[in-house]
Scaffold this motif. Structure first.
Motif, PDB file in Angstrom:
ATOM      1  N   GLY A  50       0.793  -1.221   0.000  1.00 11.55           N
ATOM      2  CA  GLY A  50       0.000   0.000   0.000  1.00 11.55           C
ATOM      3  C   GLY A  50       0.828   1.274   0.000  1.00 11.55           C
ATOM      4  O   GLY A  50       0.268   2.361  -0.167  1.00 11.55           O
ATOM      5  N   GLU A  51       2.138   1.174   0.185  1.00 11.02           N
ATOM      6  CA  GLU A  51       2.971   2.369   0.186  1.00 11.02           C
ATOM      7  C   GLU A  51       3.342   2.779  -1.239  1.00 11.02           C
ATOM      8  O   GLU A  51       3.076   2.068  -2.194  1.00 11.02           O
ATOM      9  N   ARG A  52       3.976   3.931  -1.333  1.00  9.70           N
ATOM     10  CA  ARG A  52       4.454   4.462  -2.601  1.00  9.70           C
ATOM     11  C   ARG A  52       5.985   4.450  -2.574  1.00  9.70           C
ATOM     12  O   ARG A  52       6.602   4.989  -1.655  1.00  9.70           O
ATOM     13  N   LEU A  53       6.569   3.830  -3.588  1.00  7.92           N
ATOM     14  CA  LEU A  53       8.015   3.631  -3.644  1.00  7.92           C
ATOM     15  C   LEU A  53       8.598   4.361  -4.844  1.00  7.92           C
ATOM     16  O   LEU A  53       8.085   4.253  -5.964  1.00  7.92           O
ATOM     17  N   ALA A  54       9.687   5.087  -4.625  1.00  7.34           N
ATOM     18  CA  ALA A  54      10.440   5.710  -5.720  1.00  7.34           C
ATOM     19  C   ALA A  54      11.756   4.967  -5.891  1.00  7.34           C
ATOM     20  O   ALA A  54      12.493   4.772  -4.920  1.00  7.34           O
TER      21      ALA A  54
END
Length: 219
Positions: A50-54
């Motif tokens: 559910g997180e956002r990864l760069a």
């Protein structure tokens, strides 16, 4: 034994990992290095579903990180200066891609919404963008080998509370886990098989940044 290339090598069994017999050995070679390094970086970054990864840098490490994170249900941004690598990133699960350039840092800073960031490119220039992309209390895992200083302002670090960690290749247990993951569903990466006689050519291509994927030496 001396040297990096040999038909056979002796290893302590305590540090060896058993490989599946039904998996193409050529695909296992980069899994045992770049893939486990990417897996270790994801674990050190405490990435959760559910997180956002760069991911900055879509070479071997970055493309493996994207695939591993995809299986975790993560929204991903892939950054690279090479559009061809970004095409691979899209195929491997990146929801967003961005070409490294003059406006990238400003665009990311306008909405720094990524929980963790993974630096997979061995150049200092990527750090400005990854810093701009991370939200307060976020995390950065540095997995690329780089001997030069990177741009980092301690005032920003103190104000945001971002945690930064370095990460190496990985532990034996992490290697077992990534091998098992690959056996269940292969992790992909462009692979070029070569014979030992072309090893020097491959090293030159790597040094010049002209490698199209992972070189695998076969006998």
């Amino acid at each position: 034994m001396p040297g990096g290339f040999a038909e056979y090598a002796v290893a302590d069994v305590a540090f060896a990992v058993r490989l599946p017999s039904d998996v193409d050995p050529s695909t296992m070679v980069p899994v045992m290095c770049a893939s486990v390094t990417a897996y270790c970086a994801i674990r050190r970054a405490d990435l959760t579903a559910g997180e956002r990864l760069a991911v900055d840098g879509c070479g071997g490490l970055g493309l493996y990180a994207l695939q591993i994170a995809t299986r975790m249900g993560v929204h991903m941004l892939a950054v690279d200066r090479n559009p061809a690598k970004l095409d691979h990133a899209r195929r491997y699960g990146a929801a967003e891609v961005a070409v490294a350039g003059e406006r990238l840092e400003q665009n990311l800073a306008a909405n720094p919404g990524y929980h963790p960031g993974i630096n997979s490119a061995p150049i200092p220039a990527t750090w400005s963008a990854i810093v701009a992309s991370i939200r307060p209390r976020g995390r950065i895992a540095a997995s690329a080998l780089m001997s030069e200083p990177v741009p980092l302002i301690q005032e920003w670090l103190t104000a945001t509370g971002v945690a930064i960690t370095g990460t190496g290749v990985g532990t034996r247990q992490e290697m077992r886990e990534i091998v098992a993951m690959h056996a269940r569903q292969p992790l992909l990466n462009p692979i070029e098989q070569i014979y030992l006689s072309r090893a020097t050519d491959a090293l030159v291509a790597l040094e010049e940044g002209k490698a199209g994927g992972r070189f695998v030496i076969r006998y």
